[in-house]
Design an enzyme around this catalytic site. Structure first.
Site, mmCIF file in Angstrom:
data_model
loop_
_atom_site.group_PDB
_atom_site.id
_atom_site.type_symbol
_atom_site.label_atom_id
_atom_site.label_comp_id
_atom_site.label_asym_id
_atom_site.label_seq_id
_atom_site.Cartn_x
_atom_site.Cartn_y
_atom_site.Cartn_z
ATOM 1 N N SER A 177 97.832 36.551 42.988
ATOM 2 C CA SER A 177 96.824 37.532 43.410
ATOM 3 C C SER A 177 95.564 36.870 43.945
ATOM 4 O O SER A 177 94.987 37.318 44.931
ATOM 5 C CB SER A 177 96.444 38.424 42.226
ATOM 6 O OG SER A 177 97.586 39.071 41.721
ATOM 7 N N GLU A 192 92.179 33.266 29.579
ATOM 8 C CA GLU A 192 91.014 32.946 30.411
ATOM 9 C C GLU A 192 89.965 32.138 29.655
ATOM 10 O O GLU A 192 89.278 31.285 30.237
ATOM 11 C CB GLU A 192 90.362 34.234 30.941
ATOM 12 C CG GLU A 192 91.268 35.076 31.824
ATOM 13 C CD GLU A 192 92.263 35.931 31.043
ATOM 14 O OE1 GLU A 192 92.115 36.041 29.799
ATOM 15 O OE2 GLU A 192 93.197 36.481 31.646
ATOM 16 N N PHE A 212 88.591 39.727 34.543
ATOM 17 C CA PHE A 212 89.048 38.880 33.436
ATOM 18 C C PHE A 212 88.222 37.607 33.274
ATOM 19 O O PHE A 212 88.266 36.973 32.227
ATOM 20 C CB PHE A 212 90.536 38.558 33.586
ATOM 21 C CG PHE A 212 91.404 39.784 33.662
ATOM 22 C CD1 PHE A 212 91.156 40.875 32.834
ATOM 23 C CD2 PHE A 212 92.446 39.873 34.566
ATOM 24 C CE1 PHE A 212 91.939 42.026 32.909
ATOM 25 C CE2 PHE A 212 93.232 41.019 34.645
ATOM 26 C CZ PHE A 212 92.979 42.099 33.820
ATOM 27 N N HIS A 272 89.715 40.459 43.376
ATOM 28 C CA HIS A 272 89.888 41.888 43.091
ATOM 29 C C HIS A 272 88.619 42.497 42.490
ATOM 30 O O HIS A 272 88.676 43.359 41.616
ATOM 31 C CB HIS A 272 91.079 42.124 42.159
ATOM 32 C CG HIS A 272 92.405 41.769 42.773
ATOM 33 N ND1 HIS A 272 92.672 40.529 43.293
ATOM 34 C CD2 HIS A 272 93.535 42.511 42.950
ATOM 35 C CE1 HIS A 272 93.910 40.506 43.762
ATOM 36 N NE2 HIS A 272 94.463 41.686 43.577
ATOM 37 N N ASP A 289 94.835 50.484 40.128
ATOM 38 C CA ASP A 289 94.980 50.341 38.673
ATOM 39 C C ASP A 289 93.963 51.179 37.898
ATOM 40 O O ASP A 289 94.154 51.491 36.733
ATOM 41 C CB ASP A 289 94.804 48.868 38.253
ATOM 42 C CG ASP A 289 96.014 48.027 38.617
ATOM 43 O OD1 ASP A 289 97.096 48.613 38.844
ATOM 44 O OD2 ASP A 289 95.877 46.788 38.670
#
Lengths: 311, 284
Positions: free
Chosen positions: A34, A55, A80, A105, A113
């Site tokens: 992504s 992360e 994230f 994103h 989402d």
């Protein structure tokens, strides 16, 4: 040039372009496909570190690498990166380790989402950290060019990229692109629109429509939110009646916040902030989301007219 | 590696030397915390025998060139136990004994929590628990990329491993087979508020590390023979990441601090200070 591109692709291309530097290391947290670090992994698996869905660990592994002279570029979704905020604060920003974080994103102009994946506060939280450079470029070419400049940037950074393809703004290797320097894409004398990310193309669109209405609007791509190009903001405030900031981000603490902070102390100016008004988004198509949150082209135009019509 | 004057000693002689170094460090720990009237004596006293052996016999570092790139790295993840680290850094010559007086003082070399920006010989800015192991992974990756044999040693506390990201790091270290990563776990059984047993039971710690695929060895963290044996074991095992689990006593060496949660983060008063120095064989 092709007309549409996603800024996240620029990050992927930049990693490949920088691969000659043996100190470059790329870190992923199961979202390489992504964020587009997958392109680097394909060619240089030995210099790509998979951190799994972890992360917090990834950010500190990157810090350890930076402390030993490596140049780590770590990416995941913008939202994230926030899970590892304290690791970034205490483990990266505080010791001023040159770790370069890319949050893809970002914003609401993303997939369907819903609100869990729409980071509308990332720019604000990273702006608040000492030593951090914060960027949000608007297309693939500018993302590629600005990311490549991070290779020799000796302090940490956060760069937000976007998922969706939006109109390409720059030619490849535009000499105007420097970290910390906004780019005046269109000059104008009535009102100045300062935008970042996907909202830059919307702002250009708004300026065209404003022009048809007889309003001369300047448009600036403020790809770097920190350090803010204060002299450019000063110049715009001096030459226009007022300023409109535009971002796919909360009006609190992001581009609008940065410009408001600067102007209110240094050059009080009429300001309208187009951005997310202290609420979360929901599932929907990207363009629908901009309308729902009142950050569409129409909203930019209304804000500009609001300023122009003021007595 | 370590202190050159200890080279060539047999184990009995070495243990005696190490015991004396850690005794002197304990004295400095008490002095630092007393002077600052703040700090963390308990965890400093539990870790100091381990740190003494690590620095004096094992760690390949050079006080004259603290940033030498090919040095072993040491990450004190339980960074509040900084007086312990400062005391051994002073013994090793990274900082002076006068520097110890700057502990928690504005502009001081010795910050409250260890800080790589302030203190020569400190490789990691700690203070927030659960972060050092991940940072250590990064140092271990760097050594591998450099093609170097240097190691990264990380000291964790047992309370600290309640932080979830430690387990992310344990998993990642095994996945990437970082055999140059060596953890020393200071199991002093006490955390900030109370005993670990009452705050969050850890159950079988060696079994947990083992199940993550690490090399595991358990020792008495105050028995210098077992400690030097443990350091050798760490260096002999380079196939996978290794953890030396050291059972220790919080506040070890000062009777009223031993096994006492009150001295996790509290300074002794004047009377307690004198008693501590007396017990440590130091005349005031």
């Amino acid at each position: 040039m092709s007309d549409f591109a996603a800024s996240r692709d620029g990050y992927g291309h930049a990693l490949i372009s920088m691969s000659e530097d043996p100190k470059l290391v790329v870190l992923e947290a199961d979202l390489g496909k992504s964020t587009k670090s997958c392109w680097f992994r394909e060619k240089f698996p030995e210099r790509t570190i998979s951190c799994g869905i972890g992360e917090q660990n990834m950010m500190l592994v990157a810090a350890g690498l930076a402390s030993s002279g490596y140049k780590p570029f770590a990416s995941t979704f913008a939202i994230f990166t926030e899970r590892a905020f304290e690791q970034i604060r205490n483990g990266i920003a505080r010791p001023n380790l040159p770790v370069h974080i890319c949050g893809s994103h970002g914003g609401t102009h993303t997939g369907t989402d819903g609100s869990s994946a729409q980071s509308i506060e990332d720019l604000a939280i990273y702006r608040a950290l000492p030593n951090m450079t914060v960027m949000h470029p608007c297309d693939d070419y500018s993302t590629q060019q600005l990311t490549m400049k991070l290779l020799n940037h000796n302090s940490p950074s956060y760069t937000r990229t976007a998922r969706n393809k939006t109109p390409r703004i720059y030619e490849i290797n535009d000499p105007r692109l420097e970290i910390g320097k906004g780019v005046l894409l269109k000059s104008g004398s009535d009102v100045a629109i300062i935008a970042c990310g996907v909202m830059v193309s919307k702002s250009i669109e708004a300026a065209k429509k404003l022009s048809e209405m007889g309003v001369d609007a300047a448009v600036v791509d403020m790809h770097t939110l920190k350090p803010l190009d204060e002299s450019l903001v000063y110049e715009l405030a001096s030459g226009c009646k007022g300023i409109v900031t535009v971002e796919d981000h909360s009006v609190i603490g992001g581009l609008g916040g940065a410009v408001a902070e600067y102007l209110s102390e240094s050059k009080p100016t009429i300001l309208r902030r187009v951005g997310v008004r202290d609420r979360f988004g929901e599932s929907g198509q990207a363009e629908e989301m901009l309308e729902l949150l009142s950050i569409s082209t129409k909203d930019i135009i209304e804000s500009a007219l609001d300023i122009v019509k003021m007595e | 590696m370590g202190l050159s004057r200890l080279n060539g000693l047999n184990d009995d002689e070495l243990v005696e030397e190490l015991k004396e170094i850690s005794r002197k460090c304990r004295v400095e720990i008490i002095k630092m915390v007393y002077r600052a009237q703040a700090g963390h004596p308990g965890g400093s006293l539990s870790e100091i025998d381990l740190l003494t052996a690590l620095y004096a016999t094992t760690l390949n570092v050079n006080p004259k060139e603290p940033k030498w790139n090919d040095r072993d790295r040491f990450v004190l993840s339980k960074g509040h136990a900084s007086p312990g680290m400062y005391s051994i850094l002073a013994e090793m010559g990274f900082i002076s004994h006068e520097d110890l007086e700057s502990y928690r003082v504005l502009g001081g070399v010795c910050q409250g929590h260890v800080d790589m920006k302030h203190t020569p010989g400190v490789d990691f800015s700690a203070g927030s628990l659960g972060m050092g192991l991940s940072f250590g992974l990064g140092c271990s990756f760097a050594a591998k990329f450099d093609g170097s044999n240097r190691n990264c040693y990380v000291m964790l506390g047992d309370g600290e491993i309640q932080e979830g990201s430690v387990w992310e790091a344990m998993m990642a270290a095994r996945h990437h087979e970082l055999g140059n990563l060596k953890v020393i776990l200071d199991c002093n059984r006490i955390q900030n508020d109370d005993f670990v047993e009452s705050q969050m039971r850890m159950f079988n710690i060696p079994e947990k590390w083992s199940s993550f695929g690490w090399n595991v060895k358990e020792i008495d963290g105050h028995d210098m023979y077992q400690i030097i044996e443990g350091m050798r074991w760490l260096n002999e095992n380079n196939d996978l990441p290794s953890v030396l689990i050291a059972n220790t006593i919080k506040g070890k060496g000062v009777s009223y601090m031993e096994d006492n949660p009150k001295f996790h983060g509290a300074a002794p008063n004047e009377e307690q200070y004198s008693k501590a120095l007396m017990e440590l064989g130091e005349a005031i």
